[in-house]
Enzyme design. Structure first.
Site, mmCIF file in Angstrom:
data_model
loop_
_atom_site.group_PDB
_atom_site.id
_atom_site.type_symbol
_atom_site.label_atom_id
_atom_site.label_comp_id
_atom_site.label_asym_id
_atom_site.label_seq_id
_atom_site.Cartn_x
_atom_site.Cartn_y
_atom_site.Cartn_z
ATOM 1 N N GLU A 1 18.675 -2.741 6.720
ATOM 2 C CA GLU A 1 17.673 -3.287 7.740
ATOM 3 C C GLU A 1 17.177 -4.441 7.586
ATOM 4 O O GLU A 1 16.861 -5.126 6.576
ATOM 5 C CB GLU A 1 16.439 -2.073 7.356
ATOM 6 C CG GLU A 1 15.480 -2.215 8.373
ATOM 7 C CD GLU A 1 14.379 -1.071 8.242
ATOM 8 O OE1 GLU A 1 14.104 -1.010 6.832
ATOM 9 O OE2 GLU A 1 13.841 -0.610 9.092
ATOM 10 N N GLY B 1 6.745 3.280 5.377
ATOM 11 C CA GLY B 1 7.126 1.961 4.704
ATOM 12 C C GLY B 1 8.511 2.278 4.331
ATOM 13 O O GLY B 1 9.471 2.888 5.088
ATOM 14 N N GLU C 1 7.613 8.232 7.616
ATOM 15 C CA GLU C 1 8.356 7.069 8.494
ATOM 16 C C GLU C 1 8.919 6.157 7.706
ATOM 17 O O GLU C 1 8.098 5.400 7.257
ATOM 18 C CB GLU C 1 7.403 6.641 9.381
ATOM 19 C CG GLU C 1 6.637 7.759 10.234
ATOM 20 C CD GLU C 1 7.255 8.389 11.313
ATOM 21 O OE1 GLU C 1 8.440 8.219 11.433
ATOM 22 O OE2 GLU C 1 6.285 9.211 12.037
ATOM 23 N N LEU C 2 10.373 6.005 7.492
ATOM 24 C CA LEU C 2 10.867 5.157 6.333
ATOM 25 C C LEU C 2 11.925 4.232 7.227
ATOM 26 O O LEU C 2 11.340 3.876 8.613
ATOM 27 C CB LEU C 2 11.770 5.918 5.424
ATOM 28 C CG LEU C 2 10.744 7.126 4.832
ATOM 29 C CD1 LEU C 2 11.693 7.965 3.734
ATOM 30 C CD2 LEU C 2 9.660 6.480 4.130
ATOM 31 N N LYS D 1 -4.706 3.690 2.151
ATOM 32 C CA LYS D 1 -4.222 2.423 1.470
ATOM 33 C C LYS D 1 -3.529 1.624 2.328
ATOM 34 O O LYS D 1 -2.302 1.771 2.673
ATOM 35 C CB LYS D 1 -3.469 2.743 0.185
ATOM 36 C CG LYS D 1 -3.325 1.424 -0.582
ATOM 37 C CD LYS D 1 -2.244 1.405 -1.486
ATOM 38 C CE LYS D 1 -1.072 0.703 -0.966
ATOM 39 N NZ LYS D 1 -1.117 -0.795 -0.265
ATOM 40 N N TRP E 1 2.542 -3.261 6.309
ATOM 41 C CA TRP E 1 1.958 -4.607 7.026
ATOM 42 C C TRP E 1 2.409 -4.942 8.462
ATOM 43 O O TRP E 1 1.888 -5.781 9.160
ATOM 44 C CB TRP E 1 2.016 -5.767 6.028
ATOM 45 C CG TRP E 1 3.700 -5.928 5.794
ATOM 46 C CD1 TRP E 1 4.039 -5.492 4.656
ATOM 47 C CD2 TRP E 1 4.626 -6.496 6.656
ATOM 48 N NE1 TRP E 1 5.332 -5.668 4.600
ATOM 49 C CE2 TRP E 1 5.776 -6.277 5.578
ATOM 50 C CE3 TRP E 1 4.831 -7.164 7.728
ATOM 51 C CZ2 TRP E 1 6.996 -6.715 6.150
ATOM 52 C CZ3 TRP E 1 5.945 -7.381 8.438
ATOM 53 C CH2 TRP E 1 7.301 -7.276 7.364
ATOM 54 N N ASN E 2 3.514 -4.235 9.036
ATOM 55 C CA ASN E 2 3.908 -4.883 10.421
ATOM 56 C C ASN E 2 3.410 -4.404 11.546
ATOM 57 O O ASN E 2 3.183 -5.296 12.492
ATOM 58 C CB ASN E 2 5.439 -4.666 10.375
ATOM 59 C CG ASN E 2 5.725 -3.021 10.332
ATOM 60 O OD1 ASN E 2 4.830 -2.256 9.945
ATOM 61 N ND2 ASN E 2 6.961 -2.551 10.641
ATOM 62 N N CYS F 1 10.549 -1.174 12.155
ATOM 63 C CA CYS F 1 11.549 -0.260 11.812
ATOM 64 C C CYS F 1 12.457 0.237 12.646
ATOM 65 O O CYS F 1 13.604 0.623 12.797
ATOM 66 C CB CYS F 1 10.804 1.093 11.093
ATOM 67 S SG CYS F 1 9.506 1.730 12.014
HETATM 68 P P1 ADP Z 1 7.566 -2.928 2.928
HETATM 69 O O1 ADP Z 1 8.728 -3.336 2.352
HETATM 70 O O2 ADP Z 1 7.439 -2.752 4.466
HETATM 71 O O3 ADP Z 1 6.548 -3.620 2.346
HETATM 72 P P2 ADP Z 1 6.924 -0.924 1.305
HETATM 73 O O4 ADP Z 1 7.363 0.568 0.926
HETATM 74 O O5 ADP Z 1 7.160 -1.531 -0.120
HETATM 75 O O6 ADP Z 1 7.411 -1.517 2.417
HETATM 76 O O7 ADP Z 1 5.501 -0.715 1.432
HETATM 77 C C1 ADP Z 1 4.549 -0.139 2.365
HETATM 78 C C2 ADP Z 1 3.385 0.424 1.683
HETATM 79 O O8 ADP Z 1 3.689 1.190 0.614
HETATM 80 C C3 ADP Z 1 2.373 -0.713 1.468
HETATM 81 O O9 ADP Z 1 1.117 -0.346 1.672
HETATM 82 C C4 ADP Z 1 2.397 -0.782 0.101
HETATM 83 O O10 ADP Z 1 1.591 -1.492 -0.836
HETATM 84 C C5 ADP Z 1 2.674 0.670 -0.723
HETATM 85 N N1 ADP Z 1 3.688 0.714 -1.684
HETATM 86 C C6 ADP Z 1 4.476 -0.020 -2.396
HETATM 87 N N2 ADP Z 1 5.048 0.687 -3.713
HETATM 88 C C7 ADP Z 1 4.329 1.576 -3.689
HETATM 89 C C8 ADP Z 1 4.201 2.822 -4.585
HETATM 90 N N3 ADP Z 1 4.967 2.685 -5.872
HETATM 91 N N4 ADP Z 1 3.358 3.693 -4.669
HETATM 92 C C9 ADP Z 1 2.656 3.763 -3.389
HETATM 93 N N5 ADP Z 1 2.626 2.870 -2.512
HETATM 94 C C10 ADP Z 1 3.421 1.835 -2.637
#
Ligand code: ADP
Length: 457
Positions: A360, A207, A229-230, A154, A130-131, A263
């Protein structure tokens, strides 16, 4: 439906559909079915469609910016900046599509020719955070489409409205259904559907490291390639010989961008002894001038954090540091406005035993550490499981080269706070992930190399 909340005031600004498993499966099938025709188009045809999309969005960028302010909380000038950055990827890859050249190699067989072809990997999927609701999508989809891949995305539940708008404009530009698909709903279920489908050949994810690892494990079963990209834990090192004013200005803008929810945000700020006090004074003076407010205005302001969990995390990290003896130079408590606002905060007197050092922060917190020599700075900077970006300031050319080699990160930024652009390879090492987005390096991740030996001449 999924309600989309304005983090500045808690109001509902829109909805996204909560698609069930059958709807998600149907969208994946459309993405896969569209692949052969898309891959068969000429590079020029794909380029023209991307360029058309770029022009349409560019003309309406104010509409996009306002949606982003409402669903993400960043201020208008930042949203417009993100759009400029994100459009850069569509523009760049519209051009790059036409330059995805193969090779003819010297042959080891006198009766044969040796060719190397680049072919799109196939239908692909992406999951975005979302950022950066706009740029995260354009930089994945433009690359995939330019290479001849189709892609299903997604977007994050918090910011689906920008994503829907991008899709709407892509359709208006003539990018066919299936080539660019989008699904919203249960993240776990969609993640499973993407990773388990043997027809999807690649997943690009931005994410958290936690979710990235889950997806990477799941992709192992079907041997999909990934771009990940983590998380990051960026060091920002300022040596005694640096121009303090410039370094402070760069730090403030890099840190407060998107209220620190980035990030590549400087997470650990290392200042050398000789300028420590002066640097802190100038930093505090610069940060104190910046207002905290909702973002629907021209002035740069620090907006709200995205949700309650994000605010709670920042509060607990700062409280933990203060409890262990850190000094608060500015801020230090949730903003008096209430809601999800947290003010820019400067913490000093930290070391590697503090939680802020190893986490982070994802909030507007300047975590300041003091160091005395280069060896110590490099050791401290590299003391992290992450390795996305490292920033350093020095006027010593030899030291700048040493830093560029020894800092353990996918990106090293010297004497600047500015990282991103469509033309550079963005990405990390260690737990920050692998693969690169941007520039020519980015498109190479969407093709496989086919070696052809043609004998019988
Ligand atoms: P943040 O802390 O930045 O929200 P996330 O990794 O939780 O980081 O979310 C990044 C993306 O990954 C979002 O689109 C979120 O909906 C998706 N996401 C979260 N959990 C899962 C999962 N188990 N499988 C696939 N996508 C996921």
């Amino acid at each position: 439906m999924i309600e989309v909340i304005n983090p500045a005031d808690g109001s509902i600004v829109g909805q996204a559909s909560f698609m069930n498993n059958e709807q998600v499966a149907a969208a994946i099938t459309r993405t896969c079915d569209a692949f052969p025709a898309w891959a068969a188009k000429t590079a020029k045809q794909r380029s023209d469609l991307l360029r058309g999309w770029y022009e349409l969005v560019r003309a309406d960028r104010q509409i996009f910016a306002e949606i982003m302010v409402k669903e993400n909380g960043k201020c208008l000038s930042e949203a417009l900046g993100e759009i400029e950055y994100g459009l850069g990827f569509i523009e760049w890859y519209a051009e790059e599509a036409k330059r995805l050249n193969g090779d003819i190699l010297p042959s080891h067989d006198p009766d044969a020719s040796v060719l190397v072809m680049k072919e799109p990997v196939g239908p692909t999927a992406a999951i975005t955070p979302w950022n950066f609701p706009f740029m995260m999508i354009t930089r994945k989809i433009a690359t995939a489409l330019a290479a001849g891949c189709t892609m299903i995305i997604k977007p994050a539940e918090e910011t689906p409205l920008t994503a829907y708008k991008l899709l709407e404009y892509a359709r208006r530009a003539g990018i066919p259904p299936g080539v660019f698909e989008m699904v919203t709903g249960d993240a776990n279920a969609i993640g499973e559907a993407f990773t388990q489908d043997p027809r999807i050949h690649k997943i690009s994810f931005t994410g958290s490291t936690r979710v990235g690892k889950l997806l990477a494990q799941a992709c192992g079963a079907t041997l999909k390639t990934m771009t990940l990209e983590l998380g990051g834990n960026a060091p920002f090192i300022v040596f005694d010989d640096s121009p303090i004013e410039e370094a402070v200005a760069a730090l403030v803008s890099a840190k407060l961008r998107n209220s620190g929810q980035v990030c590549i945000s400087p997470n650990r700020i290392f200042i050398q002894d000789g300028i420590y006090e002066r640097f802190l004074d100038q930093l505090a003076a610069a940060v104190a001038k910046i207002r905290v407010d909702q973002g629907m205005q021209q002035e740069f302001v620090v907006g709200p954090l995205i949700n309650r969990a994000a605010l709670d995390k920042v509060v607990s990290l700062v409280d933990d540091a203060v409890g262990k003896g850190a000094t608060v130079r500015l801020g230090g408590k949730p903003h008096e406005k209430g809601g999800l606002f947290y003010p820019p905060t400067i913490l000093c007197g930290l070391d590697e035993t503090f939680a802020v050092h190893n986490t982070e922060i994802f909030g507007p917190v300047f975590a300041i550490y003091r160091f005395s020599d280069e060896e110590e700075a490099i050791r401290n900077a590299n003391n992290s499981e992450y390795g996305l970006v490292a920033y350093a300031w020095t006027r010593d050319l030899g030291r700048a080269f040493r830093l560029s080699k020894r800092l353990a990160a996918g990106m090293v930024i010297l004497n600047s706070g500015s990282v991103g652009s469509a033309s550079v390879p963005f990405g990390g090492i260690k737990h920050s992930g692998y693969g690169r987005e941007g520039g020519h390096y980015g498109i190479e991740e969407y093709v496989h190399v086919k070696y052809v030996l043609m004998a019988g001449q």
